[in-house]
Design a protein around this motif. Structure first.
Motif, PDB file in Angstrom:
ATOM      1  N   LEU A  30      50.651 -73.859  50.598  1.00  0.00           N
ATOM      2  CA  LEU A  30      50.535 -74.616  49.378  1.00  0.00           C
ATOM      3  C   LEU A  30      49.185 -74.259  48.718  1.00  0.00           C
ATOM      4  O   LEU A  30      49.018 -74.378  47.436  1.00  0.00           O
ATOM      5  N   PHE A  31      48.135 -74.146  49.542  1.00  0.00           N
ATOM      6  CA  PHE A  31      46.811 -73.530  48.941  1.00  0.00           C
ATOM      7  C   PHE A  31      46.912 -72.556  47.845  1.00  0.00           C
ATOM      8  O   PHE A  31      46.359 -72.295  46.726  1.00  0.00           O
ATOM      9  N   LEU A  32      47.648 -71.423  48.463  1.00  0.00           N
ATOM     10  CA  LEU A  32      47.851 -70.209  47.570  1.00  0.00           C
ATOM     11  C   LEU A  32      48.688 -70.426  46.349  1.00  0.00           C
ATOM     12  O   LEU A  32      48.289 -69.801  45.446  1.00  0.00           O
ATOM     13  N   SER A  33      49.684 -71.381  46.462  1.00  0.00           N
ATOM     14  CA  SER A  33      50.583 -71.989  45.426  1.00  0.00           C
ATOM     15  C   SER A  33      49.494 -72.364  44.281  1.00  0.00           C
ATOM     16  O   SER A  33      49.649 -72.120  43.088  1.00  0.00           O
ATOM     17  N   GLN A  34      48.679 -73.069  44.635  1.00  0.00           N
ATOM     18  CA  GLN A  34      47.714 -73.840  43.864  1.00  0.00           C
ATOM     19  C   GLN A  34      46.941 -73.060  43.149  1.00  0.00           C
ATOM     20  O   GLN A  34      46.218 -73.195  42.047  1.00  0.00           O
ATOM     21  N   LYS A  35      46.581 -71.824  43.933  1.00  0.00           N
ATOM     22  CA  LYS A  35      45.804 -70.841  43.176  1.00  0.00           C
ATOM     23  C   LYS A  35      46.250 -69.974  42.384  1.00  0.00           C
ATOM     24  O   LYS A  35      46.095 -68.675  41.962  1.00  0.00           O
ATOM     25  N   GLY A  36      47.789 -70.093  42.094  1.00  0.00           N
ATOM     26  CA  GLY A  36      48.641 -69.288  41.147  1.00  0.00           C
ATOM     27  C   GLY A  36      49.323 -68.165  41.794  1.00  0.00           C
ATOM     28  O   GLY A  36      49.751 -67.414  40.976  1.00  0.00           O
ATOM     29  N   MET A  37      49.359 -68.148  43.089  1.00  0.00           N
ATOM     30  CA  MET A  37      50.182 -67.085  43.745  1.00  0.00           C
ATOM     31  C   MET A  37      51.606 -67.343  43.634  1.00  0.00           C
ATOM     32  O   MET A  37      52.081 -68.687  44.074  1.00  0.00           O
ATOM     33  N   SER A  38      52.628 -66.516  43.388  1.00  0.00           N
ATOM     34  CA  SER A  38      54.131 -66.842  43.353  1.00  0.00           C
ATOM     35  C   SER A  38      54.492 -66.598  44.788  1.00  0.00           C
ATOM     36  O   SER A  38      53.925 -66.231  45.708  1.00  0.00           O
ATOM     37  N   ILE A  81      35.866 -66.974  60.658  1.00  0.00           N
ATOM     38  CA  ILE A  81      34.865 -67.357  59.687  1.00  0.00           C
ATOM     39  C   ILE A  81      35.297 -66.538  58.522  1.00  0.00           C
ATOM     40  O   ILE A  81      35.142 -66.997  57.348  1.00  0.00           O
ATOM     41  N   VAL A  82      35.045 -65.118  58.602  1.00  0.00           N
ATOM     42  CA  VAL A  82      35.326 -64.252  57.526  1.00  0.00           C
ATOM     43  C   VAL A  82      36.597 -64.367  56.637  1.00  0.00           C
ATOM     44  O   VAL A  82      36.488 -64.453  55.375  1.00  0.00           O
ATOM     45  N   SER A  83      37.515 -64.757  57.506  1.00  0.00           N
ATOM     46  CA  SER A  83      38.955 -64.755  56.613  1.00  0.00           C
ATOM     47  C   SER A  83      38.883 -66.033  55.809  1.00  0.00           C
ATOM     48  O   SER A  83      39.124 -66.084  54.769  1.00  0.00           O
ATOM     49  N   SER A  84      37.969 -67.066  56.437  1.00  0.00           N
ATOM     50  CA  SER A  84      38.091 -68.559  55.505  1.00  0.00           C
ATOM     51  C   SER A  84      37.232 -68.434  54.282  1.00  0.00           C
ATOM     52  O   SER A  84      37.441 -68.816  53.364  1.00  0.00           O
ATOM     53  N   MET A  85      36.005 -67.589  54.533  1.00  0.00           N
ATOM     54  CA  MET A  85      35.222 -67.471  53.424  1.00  0.00           C
ATOM     55  C   MET A  85      35.927 -66.568  52.353  1.00  0.00           C
ATOM     56  O   MET A  85      35.773 -66.725  51.186  1.00  0.00           O
ATOM     57  N   LEU A  86      36.808 -65.703  52.751  1.00  0.00           N
ATOM     58  CA  LEU A  86      37.558 -64.755  51.824  1.00  0.00           C
ATOM     59  C   LEU A  86      38.545 -65.592  50.929  1.00  0.00           C
ATOM     60  O   LEU A  86      39.008 -65.310  49.732  1.00  0.00           O
ATOM     61  N   MET A  87      39.169 -66.342  51.790  1.00  0.00           N
ATOM     62  CA  MET A  87      40.058 -67.371  51.081  1.00  0.00           C
ATOM     63  C   MET A  87      39.598 -68.363  50.022  1.00  0.00           C
ATOM     64  O   MET A  87      40.175 -68.493  48.855  1.00  0.00           O
ATOM     65  N   LEU A  88      38.137 -68.684  50.381  1.00  0.00           N
ATOM     66  CA  LEU A  88      37.512 -69.650  49.398  1.00  0.00           C
ATOM     67  C   LEU A  88      36.975 -68.418  48.171  1.00  0.00           C
ATOM     68  O   LEU A  88      37.054 -69.141  46.989  1.00  0.00           O
ATOM     69  N   LEU A  89      36.609 -67.443  48.451  1.00  0.00           N
ATOM     70  CA  LEU A  89      35.962 -66.667  47.351  1.00  0.00           C
ATOM     71  C   LEU A  89      37.074 -66.022  46.605  1.00  0.00           C
ATOM     72  O   LEU A  89      36.787 -65.623  45.268  1.00  0.00           O
ATOM     73  N   ALA A  90      38.221 -65.761  47.145  1.00  0.00           N
ATOM     74  CA  ALA A  90      39.404 -65.093  46.254  1.00  0.00           C
ATOM     75  C   ALA A  90      39.595 -65.384  44.954  1.00  0.00           C
ATOM     76  O   ALA A  90      39.718 -64.898  43.785  1.00  0.00           O
ATOM     77  N   GLN A  91      39.762 -67.050  44.614  1.00  0.00           N
ATOM     78  CA  GLN A  91      39.992 -67.348  43.405  1.00  0.00           C
ATOM     79  C   GLN A  91      41.094 -66.832  42.717  1.00  0.00           C
ATOM     80  O   GLN A  91      41.071 -66.552  41.608  1.00  0.00           O
ATOM     81  N   GLY A  92      42.540 -66.718  43.437  1.00  0.00           N
ATOM     82  CA  GLY A  92      43.688 -66.017  42.618  1.00  0.00           C
ATOM     83  C   GLY A  92      43.657 -64.641  42.672  1.00  0.00           C
ATOM     84  O   GLY A  92      44.539 -64.211  42.066  1.00  0.00           O
ATOM     85  N   ASN A  93      42.764 -63.829  43.513  1.00  0.00           N
ATOM     86  CA  ASN A  93      42.825 -62.557  43.455  1.00  0.00           C
ATOM     87  C   ASN A  93      43.698 -62.012  44.910  1.00  0.00           C
ATOM     88  O   ASN A  93      43.343 -62.174  46.041  1.00  0.00           O
TER      89      ASN A  93
END
Length: 395
Positions: A30-38, A81-93
């Protein structure tokens, strides 16, 4: 005094498990979907996770056998920790999300097999080997509780606040690292780590499978069937948006209670029956539950979701206890990683295949077919596992 130190490892490992697997990021789809991922992109990201896990399982287990359990567990939490930070920083990337999935798979790999191997060796060094099934059942209950309760909490963040869940995961991982630092490396691990090389680990594993092929077949067939039993858990989540936030939280809370109860029952059932005897029943009952999708009712789907998860939670501590008895100490973590690797391999094939069938045939026909396959498999497993058990006992 040394025995007392190893006894302290057991409750510490429970606490490590709690913070390491707090299910606050359950709704990552759901998080990825909300960030625009198909849905296609999300499916690819899931494949990247399992592909990475497949390639990294054995090396991570070898690191645990070659160096220390504690180092592996700490690396796993740092990766989380690194994975969570990347999920927050990606912003649809998409590519940053892909990198986050790779690192998240490493977080899983570094822990996979390591914590259970450390629990087993700690129990042995503490003179509590005969109670390992109880300890394993408790830690399974802790895992189920922390994942389910984390999911309950996450249900209140689904309306635009899922970023908070990743911040909470970072905090939990930091707490886990502090607890891991308090663990005492098992005596048998400390004794062997200086003389065990990577090449000797590989040779020992190959020799073990060559002389004991039944173990390899047990790993492979068992994980293929287990992956099939997990399909409803994953694909039913696509129906969760049809429920309100409180209904999702309630469903997860009930699931938590059932799974904790199942883990407790496992400690009692496992004393009377082995995984060889129980697995066909677990598979058959799960298959019958799957076939209930023919009712095509929301309450029936919830019933299947809850009970199939509980059956899986019942089986895990029992199979973990049985497998441990057939593994050499020097390659315990590596062998457990190989077992987990077969699960990842099965998921790479079954996850997209099931999704494709759902798109082509529909949700109900797909799980009706999977249920029929599981019921048939249950009858075949009765004879297959009986032969495997005879060969393992003989070896």
């Amino acid at each position: 005094m040394r025995v007392s130190s190893y006894r302290k490892n057991i409750p510490l490992l429970y606490a490590v498990e709690w913070f390491s697997f707090f299910g606050i990021t359950t709704f990552w789809v759901l998080f990825l979907s909300q960030k625009g991922m198909s849905l296609l992109e999300i499916g690819l990201l899931e494949s990247i996770f399992h592909g990475t896990s497949l390639l990294s399982e054995i090396p991570s287990g070898m690191l645990a056998d070659r160096f220390s359990y504690k180092a592996n567990l700490i690396l796993g939490r740092l990766a989380a920790i690194v994975s969570s930070m990347l999920m927050l920083l990606a912003q649809g990337n998409f590519w940053l999300y892909a990198l986050a999935m790779v690192v998240n798979a490493w977080a899983y790999n570094f822990d996979s097999g390591t914590s259970s191997a450390m629990l087993y060796d700690s129990a042995v060094d503490a003179g509590l080997k005969e109670r390992y099934l109880t300890f394993s059942s408790i830690i399974s209950g802790v895992t189920e509780a922390t994942m389910s309760l984390g999911a309950v909490l996450a249900g209140f963040f689904v309306h635009g606040y899922l970023e908070v869940t990743y911040l909470m995961m970072i905090a939990c991982s930091l707490c886990a690292i502090c607890l891991i630092a308090l663990l005492k490396e098992p005596d048998r691990k400390t004794y062997t780590e200086e003389r065990v090389s990577f090449s000797s680990i590989v040779n020992t594993v190959l020799k073990e499978f060559k002389t004991n092929s039944a173990l390899l077949w047990w790993f492979l067939i068992g994980q293929i069937v287990c992956a099939t039993m997990c399909m409803f858990y994953f694909y039913y989540q696509n129906h969760l948006p049809d429920l309100s936030s409180w209904q999702i939280a309630f469903l997860m809370l009930v699931g938590s209670g059932l799974n904790i109860g199942a883990a407790y029952v496992a400690s009692q059932v496992g004393k009377k029956w082995s995984s060889f005897q129980l697995f066909p029943w677990i598979v058959g009952l799960t298959g019958l539950l799957y076939t209930a999708v023919v009712a095509n009712q929301v309450l029936v789907f919830m019933f299947i979701y809850l009970l199939s998860n509980a059956l899986y939670a019942l089986y895990m501590p029992i199979i973990s206890n049985d497998i441990q008895q057939y593994l050499p100490n020097s390659i315990r973590a590596t062998m457990l990683s190989i077992n987990a690797m077969f699960f990842s391999l099965s998921m790479i094939v079954l996850f997209p295949l099931t999704g494709w069938c759902i798109e082509r045939l529909g949700f109900t026909p797909t799980f009706l077919a999977l249920g029929s396959i599981l019921v048939l498999s249950a009858f075949l497993l009765v004879f297959f596992l009986a032969g495997i058990q005879r060969k393992l006992t003989k070896n």
